[in-house]
Design an enzyme around this catalytic site. Sequence first.
Site, PDB file in Angstrom:
ATOM      1  N   ASP A   1     -53.132 -31.676  11.507  1.00  0.00           N
ATOM      2  CA  ASP A   1     -52.635 -32.264  12.746  1.00  0.00           C
ATOM      3  C   ASP A   1     -52.176 -31.195  13.744  1.00  0.00           C
ATOM      4  O   ASP A   1     -51.088 -30.642  13.603  1.00  0.00           O
ATOM      5  CB  ASP A   1     -51.465 -33.205  12.402  1.00  0.00           C
ATOM      6  CG  ASP A   1     -50.958 -33.968  13.607  1.00  0.00           C
ATOM      7  OD1 ASP A   1     -51.603 -33.903  14.678  1.00  0.00           O
ATOM      8  OD2 ASP A   1     -49.911 -34.630  13.490  1.00  0.00           O
TER       9      ASP A   1
ATOM     10  N   ASP B   1     -56.100 -32.425  20.258  1.00  0.00           N
ATOM     11  CA  ASP B   1     -55.319 -32.986  19.154  1.00  0.00           C
ATOM     12  C   ASP B   1     -56.221 -33.489  18.027  1.00  0.00           C
ATOM     13  O   ASP B   1     -56.968 -34.449  18.207  1.00  0.00           O
ATOM     14  CB  ASP B   1     -54.454 -34.128  19.698  1.00  0.00           C
ATOM     15  CG  ASP B   1     -53.551 -34.721  18.626  1.00  0.00           C
ATOM     16  OD1 ASP B   1     -53.421 -34.119  17.543  1.00  0.00           O
ATOM     17  OD2 ASP B   1     -52.976 -35.802  18.870  1.00  0.00           O
TER      18      ASP B   1
END
Length: 429
Positions: free
Chosen positions: A91, A307
């Site tokens: 992440d 992201d």
Amino acid sequence: MVTLFFFFFFLLLLLFLSSSVSSHSQPYFKLPLTANTPFISATEALIHDSLRLSSSSLTAPIVSAASSGAGHYVASLHLGTPPQLLRLVADTGSDLVWSRCSPSSRPRSSSAFFPRLSSSFSPFHCYDSSCRLVPHPHRRKGKLSCPRSRLHSPCRFLYSYSDGSASSGFFSRETLTLTSSTRPIRIPSFRFGCAFNVTADRSIHGVLGLGRGPISFPSFAALRFGNSFSYCLGDYALSPPLTSFLVIGRRNSTAALRYTPLLSNPLSPTYYYVGVVSASLNGKVLPIDPAVWALDRATGAGGVVVDSGTTLSFLPAAAYRCVVRALAKRLPRAAQLPGPAGFDLCLNASAAARIPSLAFRLRGGAEFAPPPLNYFIEAAEGVKCLALQPVAADGPGFGVIGNLMQQGFAIEFDRVAGRLGFAWTGCAE
Ligand SMILES: *[C@@H]1O[C@H](CO)[C@@H](O)[C@H](O)[C@H]1NC(C)=O
Ligand SMILES: *[C@@H]1O[C@H](CO)[C@@H](O)[C@H](O)[C@H]1NC(C)=O
Ligand SMILES: *[C@@H]1O[C@H](CO)[C@@H](O)[C@H](O)[C@H]1NC(C)=O
């Protein structure tokens, strides 16, 4: 004089040696990286992404990438003595590394990390300076308050996400085992959150925070491997899923990367921002006011982040509307179909070959030109929908290049030079 000469000679030799070390034999290591299967539906991806981006705060952790394990990429690493295998969501939109932990000493499944089975586990003390790096449940007025009554008070952390889920437990030290380019190495004092109370999908253990903050995984690994990491996200649709790698340190890549500067937002220490200059369809620049993409450094609003924990991509609303209009105009009417709620443009998959090429011009001149299946997602049998969404007015206000859009690109987060490198390789390297 002679001594001085030798001194400089020695200095030069040292410089030469250190530069040759860093350019040729700098170690790096690779963690296997796989799309978590089965892949979620387009509608589930939309629900999860919207939740993740619903926090209006730039500093509060966003919704955990682990609360739904699907639509994500999972990195595997070994923690503890003897090593236990953990599967963590890779992440780039958060910093903390955490795993679900179980106090049991007789595990019946491997769905958690078991600190009692590790001889190297050690929680930080509440007074330890590392404890100030994590959000703390007993923090009052910005100050950490450790319970005075107990001598051995562990460092507690509490990571609350905007969807009401949370991860809490002990911020701890453990030994990490990595397989480097040359051999397995054991690295003591790796910092991670051992979470005893957590909302996360059972198929994964937690989150590997790859953000820019001081407690993230690359920030830790930088001390040893150089401050850079790269990955290539394989196609979700492949079955069995492709295993690619998260590489920490400088990889000797054969692909010629194109670069764009990483921008920073003073109000958000975590995200990797890039500057979008314009968007084009089939090489024709779309009429979008360039100010639409801008990051306002004073208010922290706007901008576009890369992201890996978001599946779809989010464009500033004005840019999104323009892209949808322009795409709809160029696609055959007859192939356009109503799709699931929340998707504005869907088409018969048999018309996929007619999807125009969408590309983004980035700061520094590099063009990011993903293949059409990076921005059209299968929404039902034979139906593909535009995998873009407008940035919500009540969210954090930044655009997102999500993981679907990144598929097949080797992407390097060069944190030393402050730049993002990318090249389409199909993850074949
Ligand atoms: C890096 O790649 C080049 C070209 O592929 C090769 O000649 C060189 O030996 C490689 N270096 C290392 C350290 O792997
Ligand atoms: C664990 O989480 C649940 C739900 O968020 C909460 O009600 C409970 O108090 C938590 N327990 C601990 C020990 O933090
Ligand atoms: C897509 O088009 C084909 C003919 O080209 C048709 O047979 C099929 O039913 C269409 N699919 C949908 C979901 O409408």
